[in-house]
Design an enzyme around this catalytic site. Structure first.
Site, mmCIF file in Angstrom:
data_model
loop_
_atom_site.group_PDB
_atom_site.id
_atom_site.type_symbol
_atom_site.label_atom_id
_atom_site.label_comp_id
_atom_site.label_asym_id
_atom_site.label_seq_id
_atom_site.Cartn_x
_atom_site.Cartn_y
_atom_site.Cartn_z
ATOM 1 N N SER A 167 0.884 -1.120 0.061
ATOM 2 C CA SER A 167 0.170 -0.074 0.064
ATOM 3 C C SER A 167 0.971 1.437 -0.067
ATOM 4 O O SER A 167 0.410 2.474 -0.300
ATOM 5 C CB SER A 167 -0.910 -0.045 1.236
ATOM 6 O OG SER A 167 -0.199 -0.083 2.516
ATOM 7 N N HIS A 215 0.543 5.385 6.377
ATOM 8 C CA HIS A 215 0.397 6.162 4.984
ATOM 9 C C HIS A 215 0.318 7.573 5.067
ATOM 10 O O HIS A 215 0.584 8.069 6.263
ATOM 11 C CB HIS A 215 -0.954 5.443 4.298
ATOM 12 C CG HIS A 215 -1.236 3.897 4.135
ATOM 13 N ND1 HIS A 215 -1.714 3.301 5.303
ATOM 14 C CD2 HIS A 215 -0.494 3.379 3.503
ATOM 15 C CE1 HIS A 215 -1.604 2.106 4.930
ATOM 16 N NE2 HIS A 215 -0.598 2.001 3.901
ATOM 17 N N ASP A 257 -4.260 5.622 11.311
ATOM 18 C CA ASP A 257 -3.188 5.348 10.372
ATOM 19 C C ASP A 257 -2.045 6.259 10.384
ATOM 20 O O ASP A 257 -1.883 7.599 10.087
ATOM 21 C CB ASP A 257 -3.920 5.507 8.833
ATOM 22 C CG ASP A 257 -2.747 5.070 7.711
ATOM 23 O OD1 ASP A 257 -1.794 4.848 8.090
ATOM 24 O OD2 ASP A 257 -3.347 4.959 6.622
#
Ligand SMILES: *[C@@H]1O[C@H](CO)[C@@H](O)[C@H](O)[C@H]1NC(C)=O
Ligand SMILES: *[C@@H]1O[C@H](CO)[C@@H](O)[C@H](O)[C@H]1NC(C)=O
Ligand SMILES: *[C@@H]1O[C@H](CO)[C@@H](O)[C@H](O)[C@H]1NC(C)=O
Ligand SMILES: *[C@@H]1O[C@H](CO)[C@@H](O)[C@H](O)[C@H]1NC(C)=O
Ligand SMILES: *[C@@H]1O[C@H](CO)[C@@H](O)[C@H](O)[C@H]1NC(C)=O
Length: 450
Positions: free
Chosen positions: A169, A424, A421
Site C-alpha cells: 500500500s 500512509h 493510520d
C-alpha cells in the site's frame, strides 16, 4: 585462522547483537498485530474494531526508547564503495536524501478535493483534518535544489512508455500522489482494473500515450498472504521465486518503482527451494524464529536478479529504469487505536529524532541490494536506483492521516478508542516529494542515456 581470530574477537559483540535482534523482533511482532488491519484492508473497507487481543501495549514508544544506533554502522562501509564505483565520472551527483524539510509558503500542487484518484483513507482534507501546516514544507537537499514538480515534463519523460509501481500500500500511496500531480496537466483515464479492491490498475494519459500502473505484490517474491477469513495467520513466502503476477509484465514496463517492506513485519513462514528456513512470530509452531531482515534481503536479491535476468534474456527489450523506494517509517506513539496516536503537527527538527534500528536496517538492506544489483547488471540499458526516502519520511510524523483515515472522526466527540493510520501519507502531503525526486531521477536517466 584469521576467521577464528575474527570470531573470537567479536563474540561478545555478536552475542549482544543477537540479543538486540531478538528484542527488536519481539517488539516488532507486536506492532504488526496492531497494524494487521491497516495492511490487510488497505483499500477501502474500514478495518473491523480490533478487540483486546489485538491491541498491544505501548509498543512503539518502548521501541523508540530502547533504540540505539550502535549497530547500524558495523557493516555499512562496503555499500558506499559500490556506489562510488558505479558513478560515471561526470559532475558529482546530488544526494537527494541528504537534506532537510524547510518551511514553504506556497500552496500544494493539487487539492484534496480537486484530485479524483485519492483513496478515501488518505484524503485528509476531505475527511476533515483541520490543520494545514503540514502542507507547507519542502524537502531541501544540501547539494542541490529539487525543482517544483513539473507534470508536463514528467509526462514527456514517460511518453510512449509504461511506468509501474509494484508493491504494497506504500507503492499505491506513491502512485496516487503521482496521479494527482500529473492530473494537474492531464486527467488520467483508467483503462484497466482487476483484483480484490482493485489492487491492479492502469491509467493512460492520452496526450502523451503515457501509461501508469500499480500492481499489488507486498513481498515481490512469490507468496501467499495471510487471511483472517481462511484462518491463515501467517504469510507464506517462497524466497527463490518472484511473483509472476508482475514479473510476467516486466517486458512491457520502462520504469519500475518497487516499494515494499511493511508486510515483512508480519508473522510468516519462509521457504527457499522447498526447504523451510524458519519463520517470524510463530511460537505455536516448531520452526526457528529467524526474524525478517535476512529474508527481506533474500527477497530483494531474488527480485533484482530476476529483473536483470529477464532484461538480458529478452532481445527486443528497451532500456529500463528500476527504482526501489526505501522503507518509510511509521509514527505510532503508543497504541494505534487510541486518540492521538500520531498527534504531531510539524516535522521533527534536525537531530530531534533518531532513526530506529528496524527502520535503519530495512533501509540499509534496500540500499545495499540496489547497489549490488547496479554493480552486477547495469550498463545494458538497465539502471537501478534507490529512492532513499527513509530519512525524509522519518522526519514527517505530521504527514499521516491519523484518525482522519475515517471521515470526520470527531463528529461525535473524541472517543477513547479511535483507529489511526500513522503509516500512509495524506494526499497532498510529504509523499509528493518522493515523486519530485523520482522526476529528477528520470531526468538524469534520460539525460545520461542520450
Ligand atoms: C477477541 O477475539 C477473540 C477471537 O475472535 C475472542 O476469542 C475474544 O473473546 C475476543 N475478545 C474480546 C475482548 O472481545
Ligand atoms: C546520502 O545521504 C544520506 C544522508 O546523509 C546518507 O545516509 C547516504 O549514505 C548518502 N548516499 C550516498 C550515496 O552518499
Ligand atoms: C504507446 O505506449 C506503449 C507503451 O506504454 C507503446 O508500447 C506503444 O507503442 C505506444 N503507442 C504508440 C502509437 O507509440
Ligand atoms: C521440534 O523440532 C526439533 C528439531 O527439529 C525436533 O527434535 C522435535 O522433535 C520437534 N518437536 C515437535 C513437537 O515436533
Ligand atoms: C543472491 O542470490 C544469489 C543467486 O541466487 C546467491 O548466490 C547470493 O548468495 C545471494 N545473495 C544474498 C545476499 O542472499
Amino acid at each position: 585462522m584469521g576467521t577464528h581470530l575474527y570470531h573470537h574477537h567479536n563474540t561478545p559483540k555478536t552475542h549482544h547483537l543477537l540479543l538486540k535482534k531478538l528484542i527488536i523482533w519481539a517488539l516488532y511482532t507486536i506492532i504488526p498485530l496492531a497494524l494487521l488491519h491497516l495492511y490487510l484492508f488497505p483499500l477501502f473497507s474500514p478495518p473491523p474494531q480490533p478487540n483486546a487481543t489485538l491491541s498491544p501495549s505501548s509498543s512503539s514508544s518502548s521501541a523508540s526508547s530502547t533504540t540505539t544506533t550502535t549497530f547500524t554502522s558495523s557493516s555499512s562501509s562496503s555499500q558506499a564503495g559500490i556506489a562510488e564505483l558505479k558513478k560515471r565520472p561526470s559532475r558529482p551527483r546530488c544526494n537527494y536524501s541528504d537534506g532537510q524539510w524547510v518551511r514553504h509558503s506556497g500552496e500544494p500542487r493539487y487539492s484534496g478535493t480537486g484530485c479524483k484518484t485519492i483513496k478515501e483513507g488518505q484524503n485528509c482534507m476531505a475527511h476533515g483534518r483541520p490543520d494545514t501546516g503540514y502542507l507547507h514544507w519542502r524537502w531541501q537537499p544540501k547539494q542541490c535544489a529539487v525543482p517544483a514538480f513539473d507534470p508536463a515534463a514528467f509526462l514527456r519523460l514517460i511518453e510512449n512508455r509504461h511506468l509501474a509501481f509494484i508493491g504494497d500500500s506504500m507503492a499505491r500511496n506513491q502512485l496516487e500522489s503521482l496521479l494527482c500531480l500529473l492530473a494537474t496537466a492531464e486527467e488520467p483515464e483508467l483503462v484497466y482494473r482487476d483484483g480484490e479492491d482493485n489492487k491492479f490498475r492502469r491509467w493512460v494519459f492520452r496526450g502523451r500515450n503515457a501509461t501508469v500502473s500499480v500492481l499489488w505484490s507486498p513481498f515481490l517474491v512469490k507468496g501467499v498472504e495471510k487471511s483472517e477469513a481462511t484462518g491463515q495467520y501467517h504469510n507464506n513466502l517462497y524466497l527463490e521465486s518472484v511473483n509472476e503476477r508482475w514479473a510476467s509484465e516486466l517486458d512491457g514496463m520502462d520504469v519500475v518503482v518497487f516499494s515494499v517492506g511493511h508486510w515483512y513485519l508480519h508473522p510468516a513462514f519462509y521457504r527457499e527451494n522447498g526447504v523451510v528456513l524458519g519463520c517470524h512470530h510463530c511460537p505455536e509452531f516448531n520452526y526457528t524464529e529467524i526474524g525478517f531482515f535476512d529474508v527481506f534481503r533474500k527477497a530483494l536479491n531474488t527480485t533484482l536478479r530476476e529483473v536483470s535476468r529477464r532484461h538480458d534474456s529478452s532481445p527486443g527489450t528497451s532500456e529500463k529504469l528500476v527504482v526501489v523506494t526505501t522503507f518509510s517509517p511509521a509514527h505510532f506513539e503508543g497504541e494505534w487505536d487510541k486518540a492521538g496516536a500520531c498527534p504531531k503537527k510539524e516535522p521533527y527538527k534536525e537531530g530531534e529524532k533518531e532513526m530506529e534500528y528496524m527502520d535503519a536496517e530495512m533501509r540499509k538492506i534496500e540500499v545495499e541490494e540496489v547497489a549490488a544489483a547496479a554493480e552486477r547488471g547495469g550498463g545494458k540499458g538497465l539502471r537501478f536506483e534507490a529512492l532513499d526516502v527513509t530519512k525524509m519520511a522519518l522526519m514527517r510524523p505530521d504527514g499521516h492521516p491519523g484518525p482522519y483515515m475515517h471521515p470526520n472522526p470527531f463528529a461525535n466527540g473524541a472517543q477513547e478508542r479511535m483507529q489511526n493510520d500513522c503509516v500512509h501519507w495524506c494526499l497532498p502531503g510529504p509523499i509528493d516529494s518522493w515523486n519530485e525526486i523520482l522526476l529528477e531521477m528520470m531526468r538524469r536517466w534520460k539525460g545520461e542515456s542520450k
